[in-house]
Design a protein around this motif. Structure first.
Motif, PDB file in Angstrom:
ATOM      1  N   UNK A  17       3.256   6.322 -10.658  1.00 16.20           N
ATOM      2  CA  UNK A  17       3.819   5.551  -9.544  1.00 16.20           C
ATOM      3  C   UNK A  17       3.713   6.292  -8.222  1.00 16.20           C
ATOM      4  N   UNK A  18       4.011   7.579  -8.239  1.00 13.13           N
ATOM      5  CA  UNK A  18       3.969   8.365  -6.995  1.00 13.13           C
ATOM      6  C   UNK A  18       2.541   8.489  -6.466  1.00 13.13           C
ATOM      7  N   UNK A  19       1.594   8.686  -7.364  1.00 13.49           N
ATOM      8  CA  UNK A  19       0.202   8.819  -6.907  1.00 13.49           C
ATOM      9  C   UNK A  19      -0.319   7.474  -6.399  1.00 13.49           C
ATOM     10  N   UNK A  20       0.062   6.400  -7.076  1.00 16.68           N
ATOM     11  CA  UNK A  20      -0.334   5.068  -6.584  1.00 16.68           C
ATOM     12  C   UNK A  20       0.261   4.849  -5.190  1.00 16.68           C
ATOM     13  N   UNK A  21       1.505   5.260  -5.008  1.00 21.22           N
ATOM     14  CA  UNK A  21       2.163   5.112  -3.701  1.00 21.22           C
ATOM     15  C   UNK A  21       1.461   5.904  -2.619  1.00 21.22           C
ATOM     16  N   UNK A  22       1.056   7.106  -2.973  1.00 24.09           N
ATOM     17  CA  UNK A  22       0.342   7.964  -2.016  1.00 24.09           C
ATOM     18  C   UNK A  22      -0.989   7.327  -1.602  1.00 24.09           C
ATOM     19  N   UNK A  23      -1.770   6.914  -2.589  1.00 23.71           N
ATOM     20  CA  UNK A  23      -3.091   6.344  -2.310  1.00 23.71           C
ATOM     21  C   UNK A  23      -2.993   4.990  -1.605  1.00 23.71           C
ATOM     22  N   UNK A  24      -2.003   4.194  -1.999  1.00 25.63           N
ATOM     23  CA  UNK A  24      -1.874   2.856  -1.399  1.00 25.63           C
ATOM     24  C   UNK A  24      -1.485   2.963   0.075  1.00 25.63           C
ATOM     25  N   UNK A  25      -0.517   3.821   0.384  1.00 28.26           N
ATOM     26  CA  UNK A  25      -0.055   3.938   1.774  1.00 28.26           C
ATOM     27  C   UNK A  25      -1.098   4.665   2.630  1.00 28.26           C
TER      28      UNK A  25
ATOM     29  N   UNK B 144      -3.893   2.500   3.640  1.00 28.82           N
ATOM     30  CA  UNK B 144      -3.706   1.467   4.654  1.00 28.82           C
ATOM     31  C   UNK B 144      -2.704   0.379   4.339  1.00 28.82           C
ATOM     32  N   UNK B 145      -2.162   0.316   3.127  1.00 29.65           N
ATOM     33  CA  UNK B 145      -1.156  -0.719   2.853  1.00 29.65           C
ATOM     34  C   UNK B 145       0.142  -0.329   3.556  1.00 29.65           C
ATOM     35  N   UNK B 146       0.751  -1.310   4.224  1.00 30.57           N
ATOM     36  CA  UNK B 146       1.890  -0.957   5.070  1.00 30.57           C
ATOM     37  C   UNK B 146       3.238  -1.139   4.399  1.00 30.57           C
ATOM     38  N   UNK B 147       3.288  -2.073   3.469  1.00 25.77           N
ATOM     39  CA  UNK B 147       4.594  -2.403   2.907  1.00 25.77           C
ATOM     40  C   UNK B 147       4.594  -2.141   1.403  1.00 25.77           C
ATOM     41  N   UNK B 148       4.789  -0.872   1.060  1.00 29.74           N
ATOM     42  CA  UNK B 148       4.729  -0.483  -0.355  1.00 29.74           C
ATOM     43  C   UNK B 148       6.076   0.113  -0.766  1.00 29.74           C
ATOM     44  N   UNK B 149       6.692  -0.493  -1.759  1.00 24.93           N
ATOM     45  CA  UNK B 149       7.977   0.026  -2.249  1.00 24.93           C
ATOM     46  C   UNK B 149       7.838   0.462  -3.694  1.00 24.93           C
ATOM     47  N   UNK B 150       8.382   1.660  -3.968  1.00 24.14           N
ATOM     48  CA  UNK B 150       8.417   2.173  -5.338  1.00 24.14           C
ATOM     49  C   UNK B 150       9.857   2.038  -5.840  1.00 24.14           C
ATOM     50  N   UNK B 151      10.022   1.271  -6.892  1.00 22.54           N
ATOM     51  CA  UNK B 151      11.346   1.092  -7.487  1.00 22.54           C
ATOM     52  C   UNK B 151      11.538   2.156  -8.564  1.00 22.54           C
ATOM     53  N   UNK B 152      12.522   3.003  -8.365  1.00 22.76           N
ATOM     54  CA  UNK B 152      12.804   4.065  -9.352  1.00 22.76           C
ATOM     55  C   UNK B 152      14.319   4.239  -9.408  1.00 22.76           C
ATOM     56  N   UNK B 153      14.862   4.035 -10.610  1.00 22.87           N
ATOM     57  CA  UNK B 153      16.321   4.085 -10.785  1.00 22.87           C
ATOM     58  C   UNK B 153      16.915   5.445 -10.450  1.00 22.87           C
ATOM     59  N   UNK B 154      16.209   6.505 -10.845  1.00 22.17           N
ATOM     60  CA  UNK B 154      16.749   7.855 -10.645  1.00 22.17           C
ATOM     61  C   UNK B 154      15.967   8.584  -9.584  1.00 22.17           C
TER      62      UNK B 154
END
Ligand code: NAP
Length: 309
Positions: free
Chosen positions: A13-21, A24-34
């Protein structure tokens, strides 16, 4: 409307978030309970992450990953995703706080949780002498004897870790050979205070009001029972995938899965539903390594950017 909803804040999830943002993707949210970092943060020793020449704890390895991804705009929402549904080409993310958010694409990167072995007393004494995390609970058994159940990489690595803290570790395994890597088996065998108790089934873990006091195993060879008196039992018998967010009311999933409930993906981490991706341990044929989960996340993000055009 989110461009991308990432469910799970481990290496995938973190690597996808890094690469996505960063891509160029502007609105990326990572949902993580902890706290972000994933299951590896419970590992006491990581020595096979490329580029890390020193042995580090899982916590140390993951410390900077969220910092780096958030620098490029990844948002972390500390929330549990209960369900993801599809409405035309849009995905509805329903969270435990009762809110619903819309996303154009969704990535499931929830990983897995420790499996229960299924012996008598396991549920009764879970958290009261039975643990699935040596780094979290090993300290409570400093100078004492413990039992560790399992024969894979996790079991043997954590047995070696516990052998440094505890006076003795009984390594209880149902066969007389191990699934772990040869070097990990060699590390385990070099520990003088690990006693291998193999070819046995766990009959029961027993105890009293204050917790576990011992465990009984039965030999598969001659049916004899051995009673091992210990205050702590660690269980490392594999993991189950966390696929609940994709589960529908009728028990089927948002996308195709295999019999174990793992998401079926192609080499770009695409499921059979356009816009729905899965990465890391929750997908089929996962090697269950941090570096592989991270690579999955990057692969998915690159394709998601293209998909969203
Ligand atoms: P695993 O490889 O699936 O091993 C599970 C172990 O538990 C096996 O030895 C299995 O016995 C035993 N087992 C399963 N169910 C049991 C039951 N009900 N009662 C008693 N014993 C039972 O699981 P893992 O160790 O968690 O590893 C999962 C994956 O992560 C693997 O692919 C592993 O290579 C990887 N991993 C890698 C590293 C690393 O590279 N540093 C570290 C940790 C994990 P049998 O052998 O008889 O099946």
């Amino acid at each position: 409307m989110l461009d991308l909803a990432i469910i799970g804040g481990g290496p995938a999830g973190l690597t996808a978030g890094l690469y996505a943002t960063r891509g160029g993707l502007e609105n990326v949210t990572m949902f993580e309970m902890g706290l972000p970092g994933g299951q590896i943060t419970g590992s006491s020793e990581v020595e096979n992450y490329p580029g890390q020449k020193n042995v580090v704890t899982g916590m140390e390895l993951m410390e900077d990953w969220p910092v780096q991804a958030m620098k490029f705009g990844l948002k972390h929402e500390m929330n549990q995703v209960l369900n993801v549904s599809k409405d035309n080409n849009i995905f509805i993310i329903q969270t435990a706080d009762g809110h619903k958010q819309e996303a154009k694409a969704v990535l499931l990167a929830t990983g897995s949780v420790p499996r229960r072995a299924g012996f008598k007393g396991e549920n009764e004494f879970f958290g009261r002498g039975i643990s699935t995390c040596a780094t979290c609970d090993g300290f409570f058994y400093k100078g004492k004897e413990v039992v560790l159940i399992g024969g894979g990489d996790s079991a043997l690595e954590e047995a070696v870790y516990l052998a440094k803290i505890c006076s003795k570790v009984y390594l209880v395994h149902r066969r007389d050979s191990y699934k772990a890597a040869p070097s990990t088996i060699a590390h385990m065998k070099a520990c003088e205070n690990i006693e291998e108790v193999t070819n046995v089934d766990v009959e029961e873990v027993y105890g009293d009001n204050s917790g576990v006091t011992g465990l009984k195993v039965k030999s598969k060879i001659d049916d004899t029972i051995r009673d091992i008196k210990v205050p702590g039992v660690f269980v490392f018998v594999g993991r189950n995938v966390l696929n609940e967010p994709f589960k529908k009311e009728d028990g089927t999933f948002l996308c195709d899965t295999n019999e174990q409930g793992e998401m079926i993906v192609d080499l770009k981490m695409r499921t059979n539903i356009p816009g729905v991706y899965a990465a890391g341990d929750v997908r089929i044929d996962a090697a269950k390594q941090v570096v592989c989960a991270a690579a999955d996340g990057a692969t998915a993000a690159v394709d998601i950017i293209e998909y969203l055009g």
